[in-house]
Design an enzyme around this catalytic site. Structure first.
Site, PDB file in Angstrom:
ATOM      1  CE  LYS A 119      27.635  -5.420  -6.645  1.00 11.36           C
ATOM      2  NZ  LYS A 119      27.636  -4.003  -7.826  1.00 11.36           N
ATOM      3  CG  HIS A 130       3.781   3.762   8.451  1.00 18.02           C
ATOM      4  ND1 HIS A 130       3.607   5.097   7.503  1.00 18.02           N
ATOM      5  CD2 HIS A 130       3.243   2.891   7.964  1.00 18.02           C
ATOM      6  CE1 HIS A 130       2.914   4.326   6.693  1.00 18.02           C
ATOM      7  NE2 HIS A 130       2.631   3.344   7.188  1.00 18.02           N
ATOM      8  NE  ARG A 146      -1.652  -2.790   3.109  1.00 20.91           N
ATOM      9  CZ  ARG A 146      -2.376  -3.385   2.470  1.00 20.91           C
ATOM     10  NH1 ARG A 146      -3.633  -4.213   2.426  1.00 20.91           N
ATOM     11  NH2 ARG A 146      -1.554  -4.897   2.717  1.00 20.91           N
ATOM     12  CB  THR A 147       3.106   2.640   2.796  1.00 24.42           C
ATOM     13  OG1 THR A 147       2.671   2.690   3.547  1.00 24.42           O
ATOM     14  CG2 THR A 147       3.575   3.966   2.855  1.00 24.42           C
ATOM     15  NE  ARG A 199       7.098   0.873   5.115  1.00 24.75           N
ATOM     16  CZ  ARG A 199       5.935   0.087   5.230  1.00 24.75           C
ATOM     17  NH1 ARG A 199       5.728  -0.835   4.694  1.00 24.75           N
ATOM     18  NH2 ARG A 199       5.179   1.066   5.065  1.00 24.75           N
TER      19      ARG A 199
HETATM   20  C1  NCD Z   1       1.829  -1.120   8.326  1.00 21.27           C
HETATM   21  C2  NCD Z   1       3.212  -0.652   8.160  1.00 21.27           C
HETATM   22  O1  NCD Z   1       4.057  -1.545   7.874  1.00 21.27           O
HETATM   23  O2  NCD Z   1       3.710  -0.173   9.180  1.00 21.27           O
HETATM   24  N1  NCD Z   1       1.471  -1.104   6.942  1.00 21.27           N
HETATM   25  C3  NCD Z   1       1.536  -0.404   5.973  1.00 21.27           C
HETATM   26  O3  NCD Z   1       2.130   0.656   5.918  1.00 21.27           O
HETATM   27  N2  NCD Z   1       0.270   0.165   5.765  1.00 21.27           N
HETATM   28  C4  NCD Z   1       1.853  -2.026  10.026  1.00 21.27           C
HETATM   29  C5  NCD Z   1       1.706  -3.372   9.365  1.00 21.27           C
HETATM   30  O4  NCD Z   1       3.053  -3.905   8.167  1.00 21.27           O
HETATM   31  O5  NCD Z   1       1.391  -4.266  10.066  1.00 21.27           O
END
Ligand code: NCD
Length: 333
Positions: A99, A151, A71-72, A121
């Site tokens: 590497k 997040h 999703r993100t 991320r």
């Molecule tokens: C979350 C995350 O990655 O922190 N997912 C997201 O971004 N929608 C929650 C999760 O991974 O459970």
């Protein structure tokens, strides 16, 4: 359906001056309201047959994901593309990270090629601050999830999605259920929802509640039924097994039995109007039952995903224009 803007205090002049979006805990209510208002404008653009606007033409956004994401990552990529920015999807699996290249060297390489924003991320809490300190104003940093820390874009899209359903979160009882200890989503939501006056509760077995929880603006519970009493909104969270040490829960089936969001449990403890949310990805049958996840009367899970694109467009727009010496009065579309 009331619009999010209906609940917002009128703030005609722009308050957003940030180059980075790292912690929701640092955002003021006025800043969050500006993000929500801007997202509302973009949501109306996304409802048009042609969604693309030239707003960020000439800008380059790099999506740098050291952890898995559906999703993100996709919504940041679409958000950038709808704004006419060019995108680079940096894949750790096929990069020089394999590497032994460090995150800072990787970021330096991308900056040298002219990227304007990095959506990152990473499994390590705090990496966004490190990048922001290193690159300062040269690069806009957006935190797409750093370790168990925050997040913020998920928290903002969750707030936006709630405000599409109800006129205000002031005084609403919002119960977050699940692996609070390892959830950056929980932390961002606790900050943002309490900033807007919600009564935030978290519920989990004691092994899944973090140390220092008493410093956060929320009430902790161990018993789900007790926590759900009178809840207006229930948010389920995935068990972050990849971050857990072993032995935190006896078994998945036992966890589901005591902490699963099910139709029976909601019928017993909640109102017919109680809304159910989940940031995804979901483990159906563990933290949430399928019939609730797919219930159009209770669940706004798909709506959360949709809102994510508009929220991310808003944030890219804000950090790449206003935060860069532009003005909120610039023509969005
Ligand atoms: C979350 C995350 O990655 O922190 N997912 C997201 O971004 N929608 C929650 C999760 O991974 O459970």
């Amino acid at each position: 359906m009331p619009s999010p803007t209906a609940t917002l205090t009128q703030a005609p002049e722009a308050v957003w001056h940030r180059r980075h979006v790292i912690d929701s805990a640092l955002l003021s209510r006025a800043e969050v309201e500006e993000v929500l208002r801007t997202a509302k404008t973009f949501a109306s653009i996304l409802a048009r047959p042609i969604k693309k606007v030239p707003t960020l033409r000439g800008k380059v956004v790099a999506n740098v994901f050291y952890e898995d994401s559906t999703r993100t990552r996709t919504s940041f990529e679409l958000a950038a593309k709808y704004l006419s920015a060019d995108t680079v999807n940096f894949s750790v699996a096929t990069s020089s990270v394999k590497k032994g290249e460090s995150l800072l060297d990787t970021a330096q390489t991308l900056v040298a090629m002219g990227i304007d924003a990095m959506v990152i991320r990473h499994g390590s809490s705090g990496v966004c601050h490190q990048l922001a300190q290193t690159f300062g104003d040269k690069l806009a940093i957006i935190n797409a999830g750093d370790g168990t820390h925050e997040h913020p874009t998920q928290g903002l899209l969750d707030l936006y999605s709630i405000l599409e359903r109800v006129p205000s979160v002031e005084g609403l009882k919002i119960v977050i259920v699940g692996d609070i200890a390892h959830s950056r989503v929980a932390r961002s939501n606790i900050h943002l929802l309490s900033l807007f006056g919600a009564d935030v509760h978290v519920v989990a077995p004691s092994t899944l509640l973090p140390a220092g929880l008493e410093k956060l603006p929320c009430t902790a519970h161990h018993n789900l039924e007790a926590a759900l009493e009178g809840a207006d909104i229930v948010m389920g969270l995935r068990l972050q097994l990849e971050r857990q040490k072993s032995g935190l829960i006896p078994s998945l089936s036992e966890y589901a039995k005591y902490y699963g969001i099910t139709r029976e449990r909601l019928a017993l403890c909640c109102k017919p109007s109680t809304i159910v949310m989940h940031p995804g990805p979901m483990n159906r049958g563990v933290e949430i039952s399928s019939d609730i996840a797919d219930d159009p009367h209770r669940s706004i899970i798909t709506h959360q995903v949709t809102s994510g694109v508009a929220i991310r467009m808003a944030l890219l727009y804000l950090v790449l224009t206003i935060g860069n010496g532009g003005s909120s009065n610039e023509n969005i579309a």
